[in-house]
Scaffold this motif. Structure first.
Motif, PDB file in Angstrom:
ATOM      1  N   ASP A  87       1.635   7.992  -3.641  1.00 29.44           N
ATOM      2  CA  ASP A  87       0.316   8.590  -3.522  1.00 29.44           C
ATOM      3  C   ASP A  87       0.388   9.859  -2.682  1.00 29.44           C
ATOM      4  N   MET A 103      -5.728  -1.045  -2.730  1.00 32.79           N
ATOM      5  CA  MET A 103      -5.993   0.387  -2.622  1.00 32.79           C
ATOM      6  C   MET A 103      -7.507   0.571  -2.568  1.00 32.79           C
ATOM      7  N   HIS A 111      -3.118   8.476  -6.788  1.00 29.93           N
ATOM      8  CA  HIS A 111      -1.881   7.686  -6.805  1.00 29.93           C
ATOM      9  C   HIS A 111      -1.234   7.747  -8.185  1.00 29.93           C
ATOM     10  N   ILE A 140      -4.987   2.347   2.154  1.00 28.32           N
ATOM     11  CA  ILE A 140      -4.174   1.418   1.394  1.00 28.32           C
ATOM     12  C   ILE A 140      -3.636   0.332   2.309  1.00 28.32           C
ATOM     13  N   HIS A 142      -0.641  -2.731   2.122  1.00 28.38           N
ATOM     14  CA  HIS A 142       0.500  -3.250   1.367  1.00 28.38           C
ATOM     15  C   HIS A 142       1.211  -4.219   2.288  1.00 28.38           C
TER      16      HIS A 142
END
Length: 254
Positions: A87, A103, A111, A140, A142
């Motif tokens: 991104d 996201m 992205h 974001i 993750h």
């Protein structure tokens, strides 16, 4: 589609077949599952803050070029294989069976997604949640997720401030479950909330209603509802607050 009450008091189960809403871009193919369409005469393709659950396929060596999303929370759930993300914020992330990505597009997030030529074919779910407000701060998440325990629900995301590994900006909780043939579990539920379920692999019964491969069900009411596996199955479930405030200006999940 079945709109008859089940034998379980105070709950109602609506079932829906595999969606016929799809897009085929060759090496990238998607099927849209709209939870609101399970309910007869429902005036919204989504259901409260859950806009759509998209079954996505990417062949090895596929690039989805940089593009923008706005005003939606996009969750990538990858039970097998890998999805590679980069991104404009400088993230290069790999989402697989051990990691989940949320996201939050907010006011705008760019992205790209990719599989390499030596990656396996990818089948995943991309989940679109409607945020409670427009033009929130983009970002974001993750994160690694717990290993699945057979025949148990695994809590993967929830509203901000809950104990789920990742969060979204509205009232949706997400679970998955790997079921052995013959196993029975109780569908996740919360008082006053409804639950949407999708069969990613296998075949099950929800209450007494059969739900097969890539089919879905929406359960309303507060009583416990059983999920029984007719064969080895992978199932996902969403507990949804149907009265949550929502926005409907997402790029995909309107």
């Amino acid at each position: 589609m079945d709109d008859s009450p089940t034998a379980q008091t105070h709950s109602r189960i609506y079932t829906a077949p595999r969606t016929d809403v799809s897009q085929n871009q060759g090496k990238f193919r998607i099927h849209f599952n709209f939870p609101g369409r399970a309910v007869p005469n429902h005036d919204d393709h989504g259901y409260g803050p859950l806009a759509t659950v998209v079954e996505s396929f990417m062949d090895p060596g596929t690039l989805i070029r940089m593009h923008q999303h706005r005003n939606e929370e996009i969750i990538s759930w990858v039970p097998d294989g890998v999805m590679r993300h980069d991104d404009r914020q400088g993230n290069e992330l790999l989402t697989d069976a051990e990691n989940l990505m949320v996201m939050s597009a907010g006011s705008g997030f760019w992205h790209a997604e990719e599989t390499l030529a030596d990656d396996p074919p990818l089948r995943m779910l991309q989940i679109f949640v409607r945020p409670h407000s427009l033009d929130l701060e983009p970002g974001i998440q993750h994160e690694p997720i717990p290993d699945p325990a057979v025949n148990e629900w695994r809590h993967l995301f929830g509203p901000e401030g809950t104990d789920a590994p990742l969060s979204v900006r509205n009232d949706v909780h997400f679970y998955d479950c790997h079921l052995n043939a013959g196993a029975t579990v109780t569908l996740p539920s919360r008082s006053g909330w409804h639950t949407y379920l999708y069969v990613f692999e296998g075949a099950i019964e929800v209450g007494e209603e059969p739900v097969g491969y890539t089919e879905s069900a929406l359960v309303t009411g507060d009583s416990d509802v059983t999920v029984a596996a007719a064969e080895d199955s992978i199932v996902v479930a969403f507990a949804i607050n149907p009265d949550a405030p929502i926005t409907r200006q997402g790029t995909i999940g309107r």
